[in-house]
Design a protein around this motif. Structure first.
Motif, PDB file in Angstrom:
ATOM      1  N   SER A  82      90.259  40.517  52.659  1.00  0.00           N
ATOM      2  CA  SER A  82      91.088  40.189  51.770  1.00  0.00           C
ATOM      3  C   SER A  82      91.356  38.889  51.734  1.00  0.00           C
ATOM      4  O   SER A  82      91.657  38.108  52.890  1.00  0.00           O
ATOM      5  N   GLY A  83      91.166  38.225  50.515  1.00  0.00           N
ATOM      6  CA  GLY A  83      91.661  36.818  50.496  1.00  0.00           C
ATOM      7  C   GLY A  83      91.175  35.951  49.042  1.00  0.00           C
ATOM      8  O   GLY A  83      91.042  36.830  48.106  1.00  0.00           O
ATOM      9  N   ALA A  84      91.035  34.980  49.169  1.00  0.00           N
ATOM     10  CA  ALA A  84      90.680  34.179  47.638  1.00  0.00           C
ATOM     11  C   ALA A  84      90.011  32.967  48.035  1.00  0.00           C
ATOM     12  O   ALA A  84      90.232  32.247  49.195  1.00  0.00           O
ATOM     13  N   TRP A  85      89.151  32.345  47.307  1.00  0.00           N
ATOM     14  CA  TRP A  85      88.577  31.100  47.206  1.00  0.00           C
ATOM     15  C   TRP A  85      88.921  30.431  45.788  1.00  0.00           C
ATOM     16  O   TRP A  85      88.303  30.670  44.751  1.00  0.00           O
ATOM     17  N   LEU A  86      89.828  29.629  45.805  1.00  0.00           N
ATOM     18  CA  LEU A  86      90.276  29.009  44.651  1.00  0.00           C
ATOM     19  C   LEU A  86      89.783  27.789  44.465  1.00  0.00           C
ATOM     20  O   LEU A  86      89.741  26.844  45.294  1.00  0.00           O
ATOM     21  N   TYR A  87      89.484  27.549  43.359  1.00  0.00           N
ATOM     22  CA  TYR A  87      89.084  26.089  42.725  1.00  0.00           C
ATOM     23  C   TYR A  87      87.820  25.550  43.623  1.00  0.00           C
ATOM     24  O   TYR A  87      87.959  24.516  44.159  1.00  0.00           O
ATOM     25  N   PRO A  88      86.886  26.535  43.889  1.00  0.00           N
ATOM     26  CA  PRO A  88      85.833  25.810  44.713  1.00  0.00           C
ATOM     27  C   PRO A  88      85.193  24.376  44.144  1.00  0.00           C
ATOM     28  O   PRO A  88      85.275  24.288  42.818  1.00  0.00           O
TER      29      PRO A  88
ATOM     30  N   THR B   5      86.383  21.525  44.143  1.00  0.00           N
ATOM     31  CA  THR B   5      87.315  20.780  43.417  1.00  0.00           C
ATOM     32  C   THR B   5      88.131  20.160  44.361  1.00  0.00           C
ATOM     33  O   THR B   5      88.043  20.604  45.644  1.00  0.00           O
ATOM     34  N   ALA B   6      88.877  18.931  44.168  1.00  0.00           N
ATOM     35  CA  ALA B   6      89.801  18.489  45.365  1.00  0.00           C
ATOM     36  C   ALA B   6      91.065  19.385  45.710  1.00  0.00           C
ATOM     37  O   ALA B   6      91.450  19.173  46.679  1.00  0.00           O
ATOM     38  N   GLN B   7      91.008  20.267  44.731  1.00  0.00           N
ATOM     39  CA  GLN B   7      92.263  21.496  45.222  1.00  0.00           C
ATOM     40  C   GLN B   7      91.748  22.669  45.978  1.00  0.00           C
ATOM     41  O   GLN B   7      92.538  23.578  45.914  1.00  0.00           O
ATOM     42  N   GLU B   8      90.713  22.460  46.223  1.00  0.00           N
ATOM     43  CA  GLU B   8      89.888  23.855  46.738  1.00  0.00           C
ATOM     44  C   GLU B   8      90.688  24.353  47.974  1.00  0.00           C
ATOM     45  O   GLU B   8      91.291  23.639  48.763  1.00  0.00           O
ATOM     46  N   VAL B   9      90.959  25.776  47.982  1.00  0.00           N
ATOM     47  CA  VAL B   9      92.020  26.439  48.958  1.00  0.00           C
ATOM     48  C   VAL B   9      91.241  27.701  49.249  1.00  0.00           C
ATOM     49  O   VAL B   9      90.685  28.412  48.276  1.00  0.00           O
ATOM     50  N   VAL B  10      91.145  28.315  50.712  1.00  0.00           N
ATOM     51  CA  VAL B  10      90.555  29.299  50.825  1.00  0.00           C
ATOM     52  C   VAL B  10      91.690  30.044  51.579  1.00  0.00           C
ATOM     53  O   VAL B  10      92.403  29.199  52.464  1.00  0.00           O
TER      54      VAL B  10
END
Ligand code: IPM
Ligand code: MG
Length: 291
Positions: free
Chosen positions: A80-86, A88-93
């Motif tokens: 369970s999770g997410a990989w956001l804005y891959p 990019t400078a805003q990348e968040v996992v």
């Protein structure tokens, strides 16, 4: 999965190959089998056999005699999770730890049952001082279920301290229950103190026997020595011993462990990692001859 489902039990060789990302070869195979067959109990013996090399000083054989019961279906392994804005400078996992009441209760209850049956202490591995949701919940359930087992002596040890004590004072651990990730980490440490990964086995159990249980060495596929014929087969063979126990042929399970102990004490048929010169085949043959 359809084919495997028809089996009484599964023996899994170590999996993984350079060039195939581990999260493909393992998440989509090993972890999938554990999850889809509801093998929620992972039993890993950390037991110093006669003749096995222990790197710790001043340790008696009976001091390293633990049964690790690792939660095998959720926690940080739930996917369970997410990989956001891959990219990019805003990348968040985000990788979530999933701890359900059902999941925690059933593994903790299983561990209490083992401790009760073996008349041994039960230690729960926690990190309730920092993980204010998952591990506080885990600790609470450990206490709740404990009310059903007034005769079992319990301890709770933080995972960081537990890794220290496993090296400095291993005899304090007998039956141990841990979450998926903590159990993963501590059982490699356990393997290091009882003779190395070449001996470490684990049983992935579906206690209800609705699905087949799976038995495996806990080590990887050792790609650095692939094709040389020198890998130590004894961890896999110990897993076969667990498999026989599970199928209620304990008398044969014990015979296999006795044979491994004899090989270690008499120094027969040991592979390079155990200080011997035998090939994988010779090691297997030595064991078969003893049996
Ligand atoms: C283990 C292994 C696996 C795990 C890997 C290969 C996914 O380390 O069985 O301990 O983390 O469970
Ligand atoms: Mg591991």
């Amino acid at each position: 999965m359809e084919l495997l489902k028809k089996s009484d039990a599964i023996l899994l060789g170590a999996v993984g190959f350079p060039g195939v990302p581990d999260h493909i070869s393992l998440r989509d195979l090993l972890l999938k089998i554990r999850h889809d067959f509801d093998e929620y109990v992972n039993v890993r013996p950390i037991h110093l056999l006669k003749g096995a090399k222990c790197p710790l000083k001043d340790v008696r054989r009976e001091d390293i005699d633990m049964i690790f019961i690792r939660e095998n279906s959720e926690g940080e392994y739930a996917g369970s999770g997410a990989w956001l804005y891959p990219g990019t400078a805003q990348e968040v996992v985000i990788q979530n730890g999933v701890f359900s009441r059902k999941g925690c209760e059933r593994i903790i209850r299983y561990a209490y049952e083992v401790a009760k049956e073996k008349k041994k202490t039960l230690t729960s591995i926690s990190k309730g001082n920092a993980l204010n949701y998952s591990m506080v919940f885990w600790d609470q359930i450990f206490k709740e279920v404990g009310k059903e087992y007034p005769d079992v002596e319990t301890h709770t040890v933080l995972v960081d301290a537990a890794s220290m004590y496993m090296v400095k004072d291993p005899k304090r651990f007998k039956v141990v229950v841990a979450s998926n990730l903590f159990g993963d980490v501590l059982t490699d440490l356990g393997a290091a103190i009882f003779g190395d990964m070449g001996l470490a086995a684990g049983a992935n159990l579906n206690p209800e026997r609705k699905f087949p249980s799976m038995f495996e060495p806990i080590h990887g596929s050792a790609p650095d020595i692939a094709g040389k014929g020198i890998a130590n087969p004894l961890a896999t063979i110990w897993a076969v011993s667990q498999l026989l126990d599970h199928l209620v042929y304990e008398q044969w399970g014990w015979k296999i462990l006795d044979a491994i102990e004899m090989m270690l004490t008499e120094r027969i048929g040991l592979t390079v990692d155990q200080g011997g010169t035998a090939s994988t085949k010779e090691c297997g043959k030595a064991l078969a001859d003893l049996l």
